[in-house]
Design an enzyme around this catalytic site. Structure first.
Site, PDB file in Angstrom:
ATOM      1  N   HIS A  76     -11.059 -13.137  30.506  1.00 49.91           N
ATOM      2  CA  HIS A  76      -9.751 -12.976  30.521  1.00 49.91           C
ATOM      3  C   HIS A  76      -9.190 -13.522  31.607  1.00 49.91           C
ATOM      4  CE1 HIS A  76     -10.911  -9.433  32.745  1.00 49.91           C
ATOM      5  NE2 HIS A  76      -9.641  -9.394  33.522  1.00 49.91           N
ATOM      6  N   ASP A 123      -5.947 -12.424  34.346  1.00 50.89           N
ATOM      7  CA  ASP A 123      -4.859 -11.505  34.632  1.00 50.89           C
ATOM      8  C   ASP A 123      -3.495 -11.738  34.282  1.00 50.89           C
ATOM      9  OD1 ASP A 123      -7.116  -9.918  35.080  1.00 50.89           O
ATOM     10  OD2 ASP A 123      -6.879  -9.894  37.225  1.00 50.89           O
ATOM     11  N   HIS A 180     -12.097 -14.808  34.296  1.00 55.74           N
ATOM     12  CA  HIS A 180     -13.344 -14.123  34.853  1.00 55.74           C
ATOM     13  C   HIS A 180     -13.665 -13.092  33.759  1.00 55.74           C
ATOM     14  CE1 HIS A 180      -9.276 -11.936  36.060  1.00 55.74           C
ATOM     15  NE2 HIS A 180     -10.021 -10.802  35.838  1.00 55.74           N
ATOM     16  N   ARG A 233     -21.507   0.371  37.830  1.00 53.92           N
ATOM     17  CA  ARG A 233     -20.605  -0.482  38.616  1.00 53.92           C
ATOM     18  C   ARG A 233     -19.497   0.139  38.657  1.00 53.92           C
ATOM     19  NH1 ARG A 233     -17.651  -4.956  38.311  1.00 53.92           N
ATOM     20  NH2 ARG A 233     -17.581  -6.220  39.959  1.00 53.92           N
TER      21      ARG A 233
END
Ligand SMILES: O=C(O)CCC(=O)C(=O)O
Ligand SMILES: [Fe+2]
Length: 337
Positions: free
Chosen positions: A214, A216, A271, A281
């Site tokens: 996607h 941002d 990303h 994570r």
């Protein structure tokens, strides 16, 4: 339109602590590196205290749409406190977290990635989105013990806003935005949101996706990623390049609004996040941009042909919320070719 149960499923992440194998709902046909392209190199590192920081940011944004930022002034102790609170939140039993789930039509609170409805499979991820004070949601989880969580999240947003303003001023100068068009930078009007992300260990990471590809919507995003790798960005002509955590560094991404305001000089970086079999994570993304009523457009100068039509931030966000893949092309008015 999604029916009620699909909609509910989109709002409640899987109880990851209860699953021992990858459910079909989370098995992606071609996740990870199976697209054959795996890029080399790494995003540039910029020292904010360097006298040439602005030029370095310009070069990094032009070629990568992203960079790692050092000497950014955000105290490591504050980042560690955010990590402690995020751990406290995400390691709660599922039924406690569900108390803070997002209401329909709202973006704040606990839930799966906001991009989830646009993908056929679910992501190996939980998120908590904060705009200003998280107290409404935090109280539902910790009725008597939410003050510390709220204080730290509010403080982190305050510090992130200051840093985002500093970087935005440099970037808009590079882009040639006139002073009167950037009065919102540094005012209480700008919009900021904090997204806490958690990716639990995954029994079959090769077939799962932490966060699907996607861009941002923001002007820029400032991301802290705790020690575990997983973030990858797509570099034109190279493929997916890992963005490894540098101790103490923050990752800055150019978002869609910057792509428009720079007349496509700065790519809005695509990303994604991969997951890990043994390691969980965390990441904390701060999205920054102009207020919703602000009209954005490419700067009018040097005979350059504007590639996007002018529109308000709100209008762009609505377009993106309905069709993320086609949002930028739907506001394109001219091609350089
Ligand atoms: O977890 C990461 O590294 C990336 C998070 C992200 O892309 C987002 O929250 O939009
Ligand atoms: Fe993102």
């Amino acid at each position: 339109m999604a029916n009620i149960s699909e909609e509910a499923a989109n709002r409640i992440p899987l109880d990851f602590s209860s699953v021992k194998s990858l459910p079909d709902s989370h098995a992606w046909p071609h996740p990870g590196c199976s697209d054959g392209l795996s890029g080399s190199g790494s995003i540039p590192v910029v020292d904010l205290m360097d006298p040439n920081a602005m030029e370095a940011i310009g070069l990094a944004c032009e070629s990568w749409g992203a960079f790692q930022l050092n000497n950014h002034g955000i105290p490591l102790s504050l980042i560690e406190q955010v990590e402690v609170q995020a751990t406290r939140l995400f390691t709660l039993p599922a039924h406690r977290k569900f108390k803070a789930q997002r209401s329909p039509g709202s973006i704040t609170g606990y839930g799966p990635a906001l991009i989830s409805p646009f993908f056929p499979k679910s992501m190996w991820h939980e998120g908590f989105t904060i705009i200003g004070s998280p107290s409404d949601h935090a109280k539902r989880i910790w009725p008597y013990d939410h003050a510390r969580f709220c204080e730290i999240m509010e403080n982190y947003q305050k510090q992130m806003k200051k840093l985002a303003e500093e970087v935005t001023r440099m970037i808009l100068k590079l882009v040639g935005v006139r002073d009167e068009e950037k009065e919102w930078v540094g005012s209480s009007e700008s919009s900021g949101a904090l997204q806490l992300n958690w990716y639990p260990p995954c029994p079959e990471p090769e077939r799962a996706m932490g966060l699907a590809p996607h861009t941002d919507t923001s002007l820029l995003t400032i991301l802290y990623q705790a020690q575990t790798s997983g973030l990858e960005i797509l570099k034109q002509g190279e493929g997916w390049v890992p963005v490894r955590p540098h101790p103490g560094a923050l990752v800055v991404h150019a978002g869609d609004l910057l792509h428009v305001m720079s007349n496509a000089r700065f790519p809005s970086v695509l990303h994604r996040v991969t997951v890990n079999r043994t390691r969980q994570r965390y990441s904390f993304a701060y999205f920054y941009g102009p207020p919703q009523h602000c009209v954005i457009s490419p700067p009018a100068f040097q005979n350059s042909v504007p590639r996007f039509r002018a529109l308000t931030v709100k209008e762009y966000m609505d377009i993106k919320a309905n069709n993320p893949d086609l949002a930028l092309s739907s506001i394109t008015i001219a091609s350089t070719h």
